[in-house]
Design a protein around this motif. Sequence first.
Motif, PDB file in Angstrom:
ATOM      1  N   ILE A   1       3.060  -4.201  -8.262  1.00 39.88           N
ATOM      2  CA  ILE A   1       2.629  -4.559  -6.913  1.00 39.88           C
ATOM      3  C   ILE A   1       1.868  -5.879  -6.915  1.00 39.88           C
ATOM      4  O   ILE A   1       2.079  -6.739  -6.046  1.00 39.88           O
ATOM      5  CB  ILE A   1       1.763  -3.420  -6.314  1.00 39.88           C
ATOM      6  CG1 ILE A   1       2.620  -2.171  -6.111  1.00 39.88           C
ATOM      7  CG2 ILE A   1       1.141  -3.841  -5.001  1.00 39.88           C
ATOM      8  CD1 ILE A   1       3.863  -2.399  -5.277  1.00 39.88           C
ATOM      9  N   ALA A   2       0.997  -6.055  -7.926  1.00 34.03           N
ATOM     10  CA  ALA A   2       0.252  -7.311  -8.014  1.00 34.03           C
ATOM     11  C   ALA A   2       1.210  -8.480  -8.202  1.00 34.03           C
ATOM     12  O   ALA A   2       1.030  -9.554  -7.620  1.00 34.03           O
ATOM     13  CB  ALA A   2      -0.750  -7.249  -9.163  1.00 34.03           C
TER      14      ALA A   2
ATOM     15  N   SER B   1      -1.322 -12.894 -14.735  1.00 30.14           N
ATOM     16  CA  SER B   1      -2.453 -12.275 -14.036  1.00 30.14           C
ATOM     17  C   SER B   1      -2.115 -10.850 -13.589  1.00 30.14           C
ATOM     18  O   SER B   1      -2.983  -9.975 -13.569  1.00 30.14           O
ATOM     19  CB  SER B   1      -2.922 -13.130 -12.861  1.00 30.14           C
ATOM     20  OG  SER B   1      -1.875 -13.493 -12.043  1.00 30.14           O
TER      21      SER B   1
ATOM     22  N   ALA C   1       0.838  -1.201   0.000  1.00 33.43           N
ATOM     23  CA  ALA C   1       0.000   0.000   0.000  1.00 33.43           C
ATOM     24  C   ALA C   1       0.872   1.251   0.000  1.00 33.43           C
ATOM     25  O   ALA C   1       0.616   2.214  -0.727  1.00 33.43           O
ATOM     26  CB  ALA C   1      -0.927  -0.020   1.210  1.00 33.43           C
TER      27      ALA C   1
ATOM     28  N   ILE D   1      -2.546  -8.541 -16.595  1.00 34.62           N
ATOM     29  CA  ILE D   1      -3.973  -8.303 -16.837  1.00 34.62           C
ATOM     30  C   ILE D   1      -4.517  -7.334 -15.792  1.00 34.62           C
ATOM     31  O   ILE D   1      -5.228  -6.380 -16.106  1.00 34.62           O
ATOM     32  CB  ILE D   1      -4.766  -9.638 -16.806  1.00 34.62           C
ATOM     33  CG1 ILE D   1      -4.284 -10.557 -17.923  1.00 34.62           C
ATOM     34  CG2 ILE D   1      -6.259  -9.355 -16.936  1.00 34.62           C
ATOM     35  CD1 ILE D   1      -4.909 -11.937 -17.900  1.00 34.62           C
ATOM     36  N   LEU D   2      -4.129  -7.550 -14.530  1.00 38.67           N
ATOM     37  CA  LEU D   2      -4.614  -6.659 -13.450  1.00 38.67           C
ATOM     38  C   LEU D   2      -4.163  -5.224 -13.697  1.00 38.67           C
ATOM     39  O   LEU D   2      -4.951  -4.297 -13.529  1.00 38.67           O
ATOM     40  CB  LEU D   2      -4.103  -7.163 -12.100  1.00 38.67           C
ATOM     41  CG  LEU D   2      -4.683  -6.469 -10.871  1.00 38.67           C
ATOM     42  CD1 LEU D   2      -4.898  -7.478  -9.749  1.00 38.67           C
ATOM     43  CD2 LEU D   2      -3.827  -5.324 -10.367  1.00 38.67           C
TER      44      LEU D   2
ATOM     45  N   LEU E   1       2.369   1.695  -3.431  1.00 42.59           N
ATOM     46  CA  LEU E   1       1.373   2.182  -4.391  1.00 42.59           C
ATOM     47  C   LEU E   1       1.178   3.686  -4.254  1.00 42.59           C
ATOM     48  O   LEU E   1       1.177   4.412  -5.242  1.00 42.59           O
ATOM     49  CB  LEU E   1       0.039   1.467  -4.173  1.00 42.59           C
ATOM     50  CG  LEU E   1      -0.174   0.151  -4.922  1.00 42.59           C
ATOM     51  CD1 LEU E   1      -1.518  -0.441  -4.553  1.00 42.59           C
ATOM     52  CD2 LEU E   1      -0.078   0.356  -6.423  1.00 42.59           C
TER      53      LEU E   1
ATOM     54  N   TYR F   1       0.567  -0.662 -10.507  1.00 38.27           N
ATOM     55  CA  TYR F   1      -0.317  -1.715 -10.000  1.00 38.27           C
ATOM     56  C   TYR F   1       0.156  -3.098 -10.425  1.00 38.27           C
ATOM     57  O   TYR F   1       0.104  -4.044  -9.651  1.00 38.27           O
ATOM     58  CB  TYR F   1      -1.749  -1.475 -10.487  1.00 38.27           C
ATOM     59  CG  TYR F   1      -2.530  -0.593  -9.552  1.00 38.27           C
ATOM     60  CD1 TYR F   1      -3.049  -1.116  -8.369  1.00 38.27           C
ATOM     61  CD2 TYR F   1      -2.745   0.749  -9.838  1.00 38.27           C
ATOM     62  CE1 TYR F   1      -3.762  -0.314  -7.498  1.00 38.27           C
ATOM     63  CE2 TYR F   1      -3.457   1.560  -8.975  1.00 38.27           C
ATOM     64  CZ  TYR F   1      -3.963   1.025  -7.803  1.00 38.27           C
ATOM     65  OH  TYR F   1      -4.652   1.813  -6.936  1.00 38.27           O
TER      66      TYR F   1
ATOM     67  N   LEU G   1      -6.489  -3.787 -16.267  1.00 36.26           N
ATOM     68  CA  LEU G   1      -7.907  -3.673 -15.896  1.00 36.26           C
ATOM     69  C   LEU G   1      -8.169  -2.606 -14.846  1.00 36.26           C
ATOM     70  O   LEU G   1      -9.206  -1.962 -14.847  1.00 36.26           O
ATOM     71  CB  LEU G   1      -8.432  -5.023 -15.379  1.00 36.26           C
ATOM     72  CG  LEU G   1      -8.695  -6.091 -16.430  1.00 36.26           C
ATOM     73  CD1 LEU G   1      -9.232  -7.356 -15.782  1.00 36.26           C
ATOM     74  CD2 LEU G   1      -9.682  -5.590 -17.480  1.00 36.26           C
ATOM     75  N   ILE G   2      -7.236  -2.430 -13.933  1.00 36.94           N
ATOM     76  CA  ILE G   2      -7.538  -1.608 -12.765  1.00 36.94           C
ATOM     77  C   ILE G   2      -7.562  -0.118 -13.111  1.00 36.94           C
ATOM     78  O   ILE G   2      -6.911   0.325 -14.026  1.00 36.94           O
ATOM     79  CB  ILE G   2      -6.552  -1.914 -11.603  1.00 36.94           C
ATOM     80  CG1 ILE G   2      -7.200  -1.628 -10.261  1.00 36.94           C
ATOM     81  CG2 ILE G   2      -5.249  -1.146 -11.787  1.00 36.94           C
ATOM     82  CD1 ILE G   2      -6.658  -2.468  -9.129  1.00 36.94           C
TER      83      ILE G   2
END
Lengths: 190, 158
Positions: free
Chosen positions: B109-110, B150, B97, B153-154, B100, B106, B157-158
């Motif tokens: 971090i993901a 993933s 957090a 992709i995240l 970020l 993102y 998308l985010i």
Amino acid sequence: MKAFLTRYRFFLSFILLDIVLCLAMSEKGSLAVSSSFDSLIEMLSIIPPIFILMGLMDVWISKETMMKYLGKGSGFLGACFSFLLGAFSAGPLYAAFPLAALFLRKGASLFNVFLFLGTWSVAKIPMMLFEITQLGARFTLLRFTLNLVGIILIAFAMARTSDEEREKEIRDRAEEAETQGQSQQQGSRP
Amino acid sequence: MFTYILYALAAAFLLFSFIKDRKKTAAALRKAWKSFESILPSILTVLMIIGLILTFLDEEMISRLLGSDSGILGMLIAAAVGSITLIPGFVAFPLAAALLSAGAGYAQIALFISTLMMVGVATMPLEARYFGKATALKRNMLSLAAALVSSMILGDLI
């Protein structure tokens, strides 16, 4: 004594390394020691109930029962059951390895065991609640959904790419690792 | 909190088991101790490795490497740090957090979180002892690949 030294040789080497570190760079050394000690305390606080539950499971759940619920013919229900077992868990992934080995020995299918390991790693419910408070629901749910697809594919791949011979090897290995302490063998690799 | 539930659960089952069959319960406790004792050398070794990692890869250093606009290099670093270190979730999520809000991507971090959860280089010897080297390696490689896809992709998308 010799057996003890052999079993704990890696641990003892690291102790030695930490001592050298303490002497050479006292700040780094004491940080390493205290970090290890903190992790030890954290782990000792998580591990007892897990191993007690494992012991109880071992004596009360028969191989037949396990095969019925998590075995090869358990299908969708078996997968759901593996998922729930992983989701309602706590602790780091390495705490799940002995459990997964126990499931294997009791006849669970490879797919279910790897699905359980996957769920344990990315979808522990208590941890996700905390993740939502820190990173937000959108991030957490996206990550969960995407990782869920990943772990299902991984479990599928692990089961599909292991032919019978390989599967037997994995099972034997799990059984051997699990029962090692019981047969007075000297410990092999850590 | 959850640890307490786990303890309560273990205590409840233990009591139930004790009432039903004392001999079996004693056998269960013996088994619990033996499986713990047989894995203890590996656990202690892993704990020592964690101590060293946390010493030489501190928060500040991770922040610097994963900082804003780190791009592909940041992804590589995120994957490496997440795979190698064993940071508990209760430390990793606040750290993520903080990163970020400091401008980290993102996707990075993901990827850091996903690899932290699924890939374990430090615990691979332990995993190999339970499932064999080839299987442990395969599971970790597949997990790394899944985490990469993933996270990208995240990030989109985010």
